[in-house]
Design a protein around this motif. Structure first.
Motif, PDB file in Angstrom:
ATOM      1  N   ILE A  27    -107.569  57.688 -14.112  1.00 13.67           N
ATOM      2  CA  ILE A  27    -108.007  57.113 -12.837  1.00 13.67           C
ATOM      3  C   ILE A  27    -106.941  56.179 -12.294  1.00 13.67           C
ATOM      4  O   ILE A  27    -106.598  56.216 -11.103  1.00 13.67           O
ATOM      5  N   LEU A  28    -106.409  55.315 -13.150  1.00 15.64           N
ATOM      6  CA  LEU A  28    -105.379  54.374 -12.719  1.00 15.64           C
ATOM      7  C   LEU A  28    -104.118  55.103 -12.259  1.00 15.64           C
ATOM      8  O   LEU A  28    -103.506  54.736 -11.260  1.00 15.64           O
ATOM      9  N   ARG A  29    -103.712  56.147 -12.984  1.00 16.70           N
ATOM     10  CA  ARG A  29    -102.533  56.914 -12.598  1.00 16.70           C
ATOM     11  C   ARG A  29    -102.730  57.524 -11.219  1.00 16.70           C
ATOM     12  O   ARG A  29    -101.836  57.457 -10.363  1.00 16.70           O
ATOM     13  N   ALA A  30    -103.897  58.109 -10.975  1.00 11.85           N
ATOM     14  CA  ALA A  30    -104.175  58.702  -9.658  1.00 11.85           C
ATOM     15  C   ALA A  30    -104.160  57.632  -8.567  1.00 11.85           C
ATOM     16  O   ALA A  30    -103.638  57.853  -7.476  1.00 11.85           O
ATOM     17  N   PHE A  31    -104.718  56.455  -8.863  1.00 11.30           N
ATOM     18  CA  PHE A  31    -104.719  55.363  -7.898  1.00 11.30           C
ATOM     19  C   PHE A  31    -103.295  54.895  -7.604  1.00 11.30           C
ATOM     20  O   PHE A  31    -102.904  54.717  -6.456  1.00 11.30           O
ATOM     21  N   ALA A  32    -102.500  54.701  -8.676  1.00  8.44           N
ATOM     22  CA  ALA A  32    -101.132  54.206  -8.513  1.00  8.44           C
ATOM     23  C   ALA A  32    -100.265  55.194  -7.739  1.00  8.44           C
ATOM     24  O   ALA A  32     -99.399  54.785  -6.965  1.00  8.44           O
ATOM     25  N   GLU A  33    -100.495  56.488  -7.956  1.00  9.73           N
ATOM     26  CA  GLU A  33     -99.703  57.497  -7.240  1.00  9.73           C
ATOM     27  C   GLU A  33     -99.986  57.480  -5.749  1.00  9.73           C
ATOM     28  O   GLU A  33     -99.141  57.882  -4.955  1.00  9.73           O
ATOM     29  N   GLY A  34    -101.156  56.987  -5.353  1.00 11.38           N
ATOM     30  CA  GLY A  34    -101.492  56.894  -3.935  1.00 11.38           C
ATOM     31  C   GLY A  34    -100.961  55.643  -3.258  1.00 11.38           C
ATOM     32  O   GLY A  34    -101.036  55.521  -2.036  1.00 11.38           O
ATOM     33  N   LEU A  35    -100.422  54.724  -4.030  1.00 11.86           N
ATOM     34  CA  LEU A  35     -99.877  53.489  -3.457  1.00 11.86           C
ATOM     35  C   LEU A  35     -98.428  53.683  -3.030  1.00 11.86           C
ATOM     36  O   LEU A  35     -97.680  54.411  -3.677  1.00 11.86           O
ATOM     37  N   SER A  44     -95.268  49.505 -14.132  1.00  9.22           N
ATOM     38  CA  SER A  44     -95.640  48.103 -14.378  1.00  9.22           C
ATOM     39  C   SER A  44     -97.134  47.894 -14.169  1.00  9.22           C
ATOM     40  O   SER A  44     -97.779  47.166 -14.939  1.00  9.22           O
ATOM     41  N   LEU A  45     -97.703  48.518 -13.140  1.00  8.60           N
ATOM     42  CA  LEU A  45     -99.136  48.417 -12.876  1.00  8.60           C
ATOM     43  C   LEU A  45     -99.940  49.008 -14.030  1.00  8.60           C
ATOM     44  O   LEU A  45    -100.920  48.414 -14.490  1.00  8.60           O
ATOM     45  N   GLN A  46     -99.519  50.147 -14.526  1.00 11.97           N
ATOM     46  CA  GLN A  46    -100.213  50.770 -15.642  1.00 11.97           C
ATOM     47  C   GLN A  46    -100.085  49.932 -16.912  1.00 11.97           C
ATOM     48  O   GLN A  46    -101.049  49.777 -17.659  1.00 11.97           O
ATOM     49  N   ASP A  47     -98.904  49.381 -17.153  1.00 11.23           N
ATOM     50  CA  ASP A  47     -98.720  48.515 -18.327  1.00 11.23           C
ATOM     51  C   ASP A  47     -99.597  47.279 -18.235  1.00 11.23           C
ATOM     52  O   ASP A  47    -100.216  46.874 -19.225  1.00 11.23           O
ATOM     53  N   LEU A  48     -99.646  46.665 -17.054  1.00 14.06           N
ATOM     54  CA  LEU A  48    -100.487  45.482 -16.860  1.00 14.06           C
ATOM     55  C   LEU A  48    -101.957  45.817 -17.092  1.00 14.06           C
ATOM     56  O   LEU A  48    -102.661  45.100 -17.792  1.00 14.06           O
ATOM     57  N   ASN A  50    -103.253  48.288 -18.854  1.00 17.25           N
ATOM     58  CA  ASN A  50    -103.495  48.571 -20.272  1.00 17.25           C
ATOM     59  C   ASN A  50    -103.527  47.290 -21.098  1.00 17.25           C
ATOM     60  O   ASN A  50    -104.357  47.148 -21.999  1.00 17.25           O
ATOM     61  N   GLY A  51    -102.636  46.357 -20.792  1.00 18.62           N
ATOM     62  CA  GLY A  51    -102.625  45.086 -21.507  1.00 18.62           C
ATOM     63  C   GLY A  51    -103.889  44.285 -21.280  1.00 18.62           C
ATOM     64  O   GLY A  51    -104.462  43.727 -22.225  1.00 18.62           O
ATOM     65  N   VAL A  52    -104.344  44.238 -20.034  1.00 20.06           N
ATOM     66  CA  VAL A  52    -105.571  43.507 -19.707  1.00 20.06           C
ATOM     67  C   VAL A  52    -106.765  44.155 -20.397  1.00 20.06           C
ATOM     68  O   VAL A  52    -107.610  43.476 -20.972  1.00 20.06           O
ATOM     69  N   ARG A  53    -106.840  45.492 -20.357  1.00 19.67           N
ATOM     70  CA  ARG A  53    -107.953  46.192 -20.996  1.00 19.67           C
ATOM     71  C   ARG A  53    -107.980  45.922 -22.499  1.00 19.67           C
ATOM     72  O   ARG A  53    -109.034  45.670 -23.078  1.00 19.67           O
ATOM     73  N   LEU A  54    -106.817  45.930 -23.137  1.00 16.16           N
ATOM     74  CA  LEU A  54    -106.758  45.675 -24.572  1.00 16.16           C
ATOM     75  C   LEU A  54    -107.178  44.242 -24.886  1.00 16.16           C
ATOM     76  O   LEU A  54    -108.001  44.014 -25.775  1.00 16.16           O
ATOM     77  N   ASP A  55    -106.641  43.279 -24.140  1.00 19.40           N
ATOM     78  CA  ASP A  55    -107.000  41.871 -24.374  1.00 19.40           C
ATOM     79  C   ASP A  55    -108.486  41.630 -24.143  1.00 19.40           C
ATOM     80  O   ASP A  55    -109.152  41.003 -24.957  1.00 19.40           O
ATOM     81  N   TRP A  56    -109.005  42.110 -23.034  1.00 15.10           N
ATOM     82  CA  TRP A  56    -110.417  41.899 -22.728  1.00 15.10           C
ATOM     83  C   TRP A  56    -111.303  42.643 -23.704  1.00 15.10           C
ATOM     84  O   TRP A  56    -112.358  42.160 -24.099  1.00 15.10           O
TER      85      TRP A  56
END
Length: 96
Positions: A27-35, A44-48, A50-56
């Motif tokens: 979902i994030l990849r599809a969203f980022a490709e539309g930006l 960088s958006l995907q890394d951020l 993933n990091g937030v999801r792991l921490d939370w």
């Protein structure tokens, strides 16, 4: 985070969340490709994300373990179960 929570998360929760993470990444990849951003910014958006999801995910898991331990802890015999119904009106109270 406490080491025991990290171990529990890595041993139990992380494997269960892999399918969910894969769907979220798609979902994030599809969203980022539309930006209208560069490929580096997309990465960088995907890394951020993933990091937030792991921490939370680890924090929420740790809170869940603590809540589970609190709910399973010993209680006074007279008070056992009263906290479950404390929000309900008592039989002698009028309900408005």
């Amino acid at each position: 985070m406490n080491d025991i929570y990290q171990w529990l998360y890595n041993s139990y929760a992380e494997s269960e969340l892999k399918d969910m993470a894969r769907d979220q990444e798609a979902i994030l990849r599809a969203f980022a490709e539309g930006l209208p951003i560069s490929a580096d910014d997309r990465l960088s958006l995907q890394d951020l994300s993933n990091g937030v999801r792991l921490d939370w995910g680890m924090e929420v898991f740790a809170l869940g373990v603590r809540l589970g331990m609190a709910l399973a802890g010993p209680r006074e015999p007279a008070a056992a179960g009263q906290w479950l119904t404390s929000f309900l009106p008592q039989l002698d109270q009028t309900v408005s």
